[in-house]
Scaffold this motif. Sequence first.
Motif, PDB file in Angstrom:
ATOM      1  N   SER A  23       2.890 -16.410  -3.817  1.00  0.00           N
ATOM      2  CA  SER A  23       2.006 -15.890  -2.770  1.00  0.00           C
ATOM      3  C   SER A  23       0.720 -15.315  -3.361  1.00  0.00           C
ATOM      4  O   SER A  23      -0.364 -15.486  -2.798  1.00  0.00           O
ATOM      5  N   THR A  24       0.818 -14.677  -4.525  1.00  0.00           N
ATOM      6  CA  THR A  24      -0.375 -14.162  -5.191  1.00  0.00           C
ATOM      7  C   THR A  24      -1.275 -15.308  -5.657  1.00  0.00           C
ATOM      8  O   THR A  24      -2.501 -15.240  -5.509  1.00  0.00           O
ATOM      9  N   LEU A  25      -0.683 -16.367  -6.207  1.00  0.00           N
ATOM     10  CA  LEU A  25      -1.481 -17.505  -6.659  1.00  0.00           C
ATOM     11  C   LEU A  25      -2.141 -18.247  -5.504  1.00  0.00           C
ATOM     12  O   LEU A  25      -3.259 -18.743  -5.651  1.00  0.00           O
ATOM     13  N   VAL A  26      -1.479 -18.322  -4.357  1.00  0.00           N
ATOM     14  CA  VAL A  26      -2.093 -18.962  -3.194  1.00  0.00           C
ATOM     15  C   VAL A  26      -3.327 -18.177  -2.756  1.00  0.00           C
ATOM     16  O   VAL A  26      -4.393 -18.754  -2.489  1.00  0.00           O
ATOM     17  N   LEU A  27      -3.206 -16.850  -2.702  1.00  0.00           N
ATOM     18  CA  LEU A  27      -4.360 -16.023  -2.361  1.00  0.00           C
ATOM     19  C   LEU A  27      -5.462 -16.155  -3.407  1.00  0.00           C
ATOM     20  O   LEU A  27      -6.645 -16.296  -3.074  1.00  0.00           O
ATOM     21  N   ALA A  30      -7.284 -19.475  -2.996  1.00  0.00           N
ATOM     22  CA  ALA A  30      -8.207 -19.469  -1.854  1.00  0.00           C
ATOM     23  C   ALA A  30      -9.507 -18.762  -2.228  1.00  0.00           C
ATOM     24  O   ALA A  30     -10.601 -19.241  -1.907  1.00  0.00           O
ATOM     25  N   ILE A  31      -9.389 -17.639  -2.918  1.00  0.00           N
ATOM     26  CA  ILE A  31     -10.582 -16.903  -3.351  1.00  0.00           C
ATOM     27  C   ILE A  31     -11.375 -17.729  -4.356  1.00  0.00           C
ATOM     28  O   ILE A  31     -12.609 -17.823  -4.264  1.00  0.00           O
ATOM     29  N   ILE A  32     -10.682 -18.345  -5.311  1.00  0.00           N
ATOM     30  CA  ILE A  32     -11.356 -19.160  -6.321  1.00  0.00           C
ATOM     31  C   ILE A  32     -12.064 -20.353  -5.675  1.00  0.00           C
ATOM     32  O   ILE A  32     -13.178 -20.700  -6.054  1.00  0.00           O
ATOM     33  N   TYR A  33     -11.425 -20.986  -4.687  1.00  0.00           N
ATOM     34  CA  TYR A  33     -12.028 -22.138  -4.008  1.00  0.00           C
ATOM     35  C   TYR A  33     -13.347 -21.750  -3.340  1.00  0.00           C
ATOM     36  O   TYR A  33     -14.354 -22.453  -3.478  1.00  0.00           O
ATOM     37  N   VAL A  34     -13.349 -20.633  -2.639  1.00  0.00           N
ATOM     38  CA  VAL A  34     -14.572 -20.186  -1.959  1.00  0.00           C
ATOM     39  C   VAL A  34     -15.666 -19.889  -2.980  1.00  0.00           C
ATOM     40  O   VAL A  34     -16.810 -20.345  -2.831  1.00  0.00           O
ATOM     41  N   PHE A  35     -15.335 -19.148  -4.029  1.00  0.00           N
ATOM     42  CA  PHE A  35     -16.350 -18.809  -5.019  1.00  0.00           C
ATOM     43  C   PHE A  35     -16.782 -20.028  -5.837  1.00  0.00           C
ATOM     44  O   PHE A  35     -17.930 -20.088  -6.290  1.00  0.00           O
ATOM     45  N   PHE A  64     -10.300 -20.441 -12.531  1.00  0.00           N
ATOM     46  CA  PHE A  64      -8.863 -20.156 -12.622  1.00  0.00           C
ATOM     47  C   PHE A  64      -8.458 -19.832 -14.051  1.00  0.00           C
ATOM     48  O   PHE A  64      -7.731 -18.867 -14.294  1.00  0.00           O
ATOM     49  N   LEU A  65      -8.923 -20.629 -14.993  1.00  0.00           N
ATOM     50  CA  LEU A  65      -8.559 -20.384 -16.386  1.00  0.00           C
ATOM     51  C   LEU A  65      -9.099 -19.055 -16.889  1.00  0.00           C
ATOM     52  O   LEU A  65      -8.438 -18.355 -17.649  1.00  0.00           O
TER      53      LEU A  65
END
Length: 111
Positions: A23-27, A30-35, A64-65
């Motif tokens: 659940s933390t990685l999904v959130l 989502a944040i990484i995708y937007v940024f 992500f890395l």
Amino acid sequence: LKEMPEFLMLAKGVWIAMRSVVSTLVLLMAIIYVFAIVFVQLLSKTPVAPGCFENVPQAINCLFLNSAMSNQLTILQHVLGQDLLSYFLAIFYFIIGSLTLMNMLIGALCE
């Protein structure tokens, strides 16, 4: 399994920790995708872009890395250079190995 209750407790702990890690990685994704979209739009034609912000998938990988896997950055970059399947397996290993076990340890210490 009934003869080894400690193992059963650890297996349940791994399962519970995996749910929170996922659940933390999904959130986080989502944040990484937007940024990643924002950074590609802002930086794609600048000197900062090569290697990190040329396109959205590359920006997602870079962000992500550097945010979730900063300690394993060099080995993951070498594995990505070899094979995409090996790269995803290495990311899966590091998620299981470091993030899940870290959450289990925190849970055991708090309990």
